[in-house]
Design an enzyme around this catalytic site. Structure first.
Site, PDB file in Angstrom:
ATOM      1  CG  ASN A 183       8.777   5.588  -9.838  1.00  0.00           C
ATOM      2  OD1 ASN A 183       8.649   5.644  -8.925  1.00  0.00           O
ATOM      3  ND2 ASN A 183       7.608   5.474 -10.779  1.00  0.00           N
ATOM      4  N   GLY A 184      11.394   4.318  -7.591  1.00  0.00           N
ATOM      5  CA  GLY A 184      11.581   3.658  -7.351  1.00  0.00           C
ATOM      6  C   GLY A 184      12.836   2.961  -6.504  1.00  0.00           C
TER       7      GLY A 184
ATOM      8  CD  GLU B 258      -7.742   6.724   0.730  1.00  0.00           C
ATOM      9  OE1 GLU B 258      -7.886   6.758   0.467  1.00  0.00           O
ATOM     10  OE2 GLU B 258      -5.577   6.774   0.499  1.00  0.00           O
TER      11      GLU B 258
ATOM     12  NE  ARG C 151       3.310   8.690 -11.005  1.00  0.00           N
ATOM     13  CZ  ARG C 151       3.473   7.461 -11.836  1.00  0.00           C
ATOM     14  NH1 ARG C 151       2.878   7.213 -13.122  1.00  0.00           N
ATOM     15  NH2 ARG C 151       5.145   6.507 -11.982  1.00  0.00           N
TER      16      ARG C 151
ATOM     17  CD1 TRP D  62       4.234  10.905  -2.242  1.00  0.00           C
ATOM     18  CD2 TRP D  62       5.545   8.001  -2.021  1.00  0.00           C
ATOM     19  NE1 TRP D  62       3.924  10.096  -0.837  1.00  0.00           N
ATOM     20  CE2 TRP D  62       4.443   8.767  -0.684  1.00  0.00           C
ATOM     21  CE3 TRP D  62       6.573   7.721  -1.943  1.00  0.00           C
ATOM     22  CZ2 TRP D  62       4.359   7.829  -0.107  1.00  0.00           C
ATOM     23  CZ3 TRP D  62       6.564   6.741  -1.286  1.00  0.00           C
ATOM     24  CH2 TRP D  62       4.981   6.481  -0.293  1.00  0.00           C
TER      25      TRP D  62
ATOM     26  CE  LYS E 281     -11.081   5.983  -0.618  1.00  0.00           C
ATOM     27  NZ  LYS E 281     -11.062   4.787  -1.009  1.00  0.00           N
TER      28      LYS E 281
ATOM     29  CE  LYS F  26      -5.575   6.401  -8.175  1.00  0.00           C
ATOM     30  NZ  LYS F  26      -6.924   6.231  -7.936  1.00  0.00           N
TER      31      LYS F  26
ATOM     32  CD  GLU G  86     -12.760   1.533  -0.066  1.00  0.00           C
ATOM     33  OE1 GLU G  86     -11.783   1.674   0.703  1.00  0.00           O
ATOM     34  OE2 GLU G  86     -12.912   2.583  -0.889  1.00  0.00           O
TER      35      GLU G  86
ATOM     36  CG  HIS H 215     -15.627  -8.729  21.412  1.00  0.00           C
ATOM     37  ND1 HIS H 215     -15.562  -9.456  22.773  1.00  0.00           N
ATOM     38  CD2 HIS H 215     -16.684  -9.006  20.801  1.00  0.00           C
ATOM     39  CE1 HIS H 215     -16.863 -10.444  22.459  1.00  0.00           C
ATOM     40  NE2 HIS H 215     -17.032 -10.023  21.046  1.00  0.00           N
TER      41      HIS H 215
ATOM     42  CB  CYS I 148       9.144   9.364  -8.388  1.00  0.00           C
ATOM     43  SG  CYS I 148       9.762   9.179  -6.753  1.00  0.00           S
TER      44      CYS I 148
END
Ligand code: M6R
Length: 597
Positions: free
Chosen positions: A98-99, A476, A27, A74, A473, A592, A469, A492, A2
């Site tokens: 926000n939170g 996402e 964000r 968000w 990427k 973000k 990574e 395996h 947020c």
């Protein structure tokens, strides 16, 4: 996450609030809204989806007033609907938050006689404040009484009916900045939001609340005492948000890497890092997401170069696992934003236990930076794309410097080898430029990749976390399922996935384990699998035949190769996402900076 803005201005604030919210778009959000006070009356407009929808709503139904608050939400509690969008209003109070208010169920039960309209935790803040006002408290006192009842994490801004010259702002767990203008005052989640309005900013500290009026700000600490907080001048370049001619912030940030890495390395070449690794018995590296993969690469460096045992943990696991922490450990917390709730909580958990708590962060005024004994900035500049790229690069740059420092202090590498490694680091910005020049070659394969339902990434040694990574990427920003595996782990289990519809991307510089990785590649190709080999000239000569694609990277000391191979990983994800037509800079469901658990 947020975003919050607030303006006590001299002009109509609706367009100013929307512009400021645009600067917080990076964000991540799924609805937005603003509230203003006009002729003493509170009113608000809210919309689901992008800010363009809020702007449309304002065109059809304008909102007047020179004082206002705004929010990008968000969703956490309750879906992204207009009703759940902020600002939340209860009678004379409008609130943006926000939170997470952790005790919102208890508060809702206590306020059961009131009329709740949303599924959110945040509405309880507005209702509680209005309840205090019903009991006779004036706005400031009502807001302070409300804060006393809240458990959890918050940045809050309150706006009141009949109060065109007051915003009450509060911070506990989520950052909030107060901006100073000329007869105007501002509130924002960060200095970026406030950039066009002012570069004079005061950051609230943990537990602070502030009464903001056009003539200034009065800040109180958690105990209610008047508090003096430094006003800082924020350099213009650190709040600039432009794509520099690129289509996306992510592309700009990928292409900035040679410069930001070079700046970072020059900084650490000149700087004396006040850390003594001779007295430490292990390094503990804790982070989330991409920052966690940077830590996982660094584990190879600390162990191989400095002969120092190294634990790498995901912050959300570490904070609750209650594992032993050696009093001689050096604990390093890595975070781009410096506000990731899990990483911050893990830092607080370890603070009393480890000998030294170090942070490696991009945002110097962030909580993780401020709460560490020693904070090492990565100096990547503002990263806007939700998919972290240049911050990953510079996290690796700083961690590599630390590992070389540890190795020298502990006498596990010779001065000659240390110089060789530093020389390799210094050469990396140039090599990264060469890797960036492969963009077209990479793009020529991503149309096909974008058709895949699933993609595997493989690597050995420090290339194993690079594989993870690369997979992160890709998933996402292209929403294609992807996994990163240690090459040796393929047989395996994951080999069961292999067929010609599951491309396998292999990061393999020609190092001591190259032949083993090639054997794993052969196992894939023997099962009709499509291998995209990313290697150097020697590797391509030895193993480039029979692959679906082979990309040749410049030659580099294999131990530091992750910094170079990060570039094709990023470009593969970026160009695949372009083919899929996804929202590269603000991918769905992602934020973000993740300031909630
Ligand atoms: O701000 P932080 O580095 O602490 O963020 C950690 C993760 O949330 C972050 O790296 C996330 O995984 C990124 N979206 C990766 O691209």
């Amino acid at each position: 996450m947020c975003g919050i803005v607030g303006v006590l201005g001299n002009h109509e604030v609706a367009p100013i609030l929307v512009e400021a919210l645009k600067r917080l778009e990076y964000r991540g959000y799924d609805s937005a809204g603003i509230a203003t006070v006009q002729d003493g009356r509170l009113d608000r407009r809210r919309a689901v989806g992008k800010l363009a929808n809020l702007s449309d709503a304002l065109v059809h139904d304008p909102l007047a007033g020179k004082s206002g608050i705004g929010h990008t939400r968000w969703a956490t509690h309750g879906g992204p609907t207009v009703t759940n969008a902020h600002p939340h209003q209860a009678g004379r109070v409008a609130v943006v938050h926000n939170g997470i208010i952790e005790n919102y169920r208890d508060l809702r039960a206590r306020l059961a006689h009131r009329d709740f309209h949303t599924e959110t935790d945040s509405e309880t803040v507005a209702q509680l404040c209005e309840e205090h006002m019903d009991q006779g408290l004036p706005p400031r006192e009502a807001a302070v009484a409300t804060l006393k009842d809240l458990d959890g994490a918050y940045a809050l801004a309150f706006l009141f009916q009949g109060e065109a010259d007051l915003i009450v702002a509060a911070r506990k767990g989520s950052p909030l900045a107060i901006g100073h203008g000329d007869g105007e005052m501002f509130v924002g989640s960060d200095a970026i939001a406030l950039g066009p309005m002012t570069n004079s900013v005061t950051y609230l500290e943990e537990g602070d609340y502030a009464f903001v009026t056009r003539s200034g700000v009065e800040i109180h600490d958690a105990e209610g005492r008047l508090a003096n907080r430094e006003m800082r001048t924020i350099p213009a370049q650190s709040t600039q948000l432009d794509k520099g001619g690129h289509k996306h912030f992510m592309a700009k940030e990928i292409f900035e890497q040679p410069v930001v890495l070079s700046d970072c390395l020059s900084h650490y070449t000149g700087a004396e890092i006040e850390l003594d690794f001779t007295q430490t018995d292990r390094v503990v590296l804790v982070a989330c997401g991409t920052a966690h993969y940077a830590c996982a690469v660094a584990k190879y460096w600390f162990e191989q170069m400095a002969d120092l045992p190294c634990d790498v943990d995901i912050a959300s696991e570490y904070r609750y696992r209650e594992g032993p922490v050696s009093p001689n450990a050096t604990a390093i917390f890595v975070s781009q934003s410096g506000e990731t709730a899990d990483t911050l909580a893990a830092l607080r958990y370890v603070k009393e236990k480890a000998a030294r708590v170090v942070s490696v962060v991009n945002v110097p005024e962030s909580s993780i930076s401020r709460e560490a004994d020693l904070s090492l900035p990565i100096l990547a500049g503002v990263e806007v794309g939700v998919a972290s790229t240049k911050a990953f690069m510079n996290q690796l740059g700083v961690l590599a410097n630390l590992a070389i420092l540890a190795a020298r202090q502990r006498g596990t590498i010779t001065p000659g080898r240390a110089e060789e490694l530093r020389e390799t680091l210094r050469a990396l910005p140039g090599l990264i430029n060469q890797a960036l020049a492969c963009e077209d070659q990479i793009a020529s394969h991503t149309a096909e990749l974008s058709e895949a339902r699933s993609v595997l990434f493989l690597g050995r040694g420090p290339m194993f976390p690079m594989a993870m990574e690369g997979a992160l990427k890709l998933k996402e920003i292209s929403y294609i399922h992807a996994e990163g595996y240690a090459s040796g782990e393929l047989k395996h289990g994951p080999i069961a996935l292999i067929d010609n519809a599951v491309p396998v991307i292999v990061f393999a510089p020609r190092d001591a384990l190259f032949d083993k990785t090639v054997s794993n590649m052969q196992e894939v190709m023997a099962r009709d699998g499509k291998v995209w080999l990313i290697t150097d000239a020697d590797g391509a000569r030895e193993a480039g035949d029979g692959t679906w694609a082979t990309l040749v990277m410049p030659q580099v000391d294999p131990i530091l190769a992750p910094l170079l191979y990060a570039v094709p990983a990023q470009l593969i994800a970026y160009h695949t996402a372009l083919h899929k037509g996804t929202d590269v800079d603000q991918p769905r469901n992602l934020a973000k900076s993740v300031t909630v658990e």
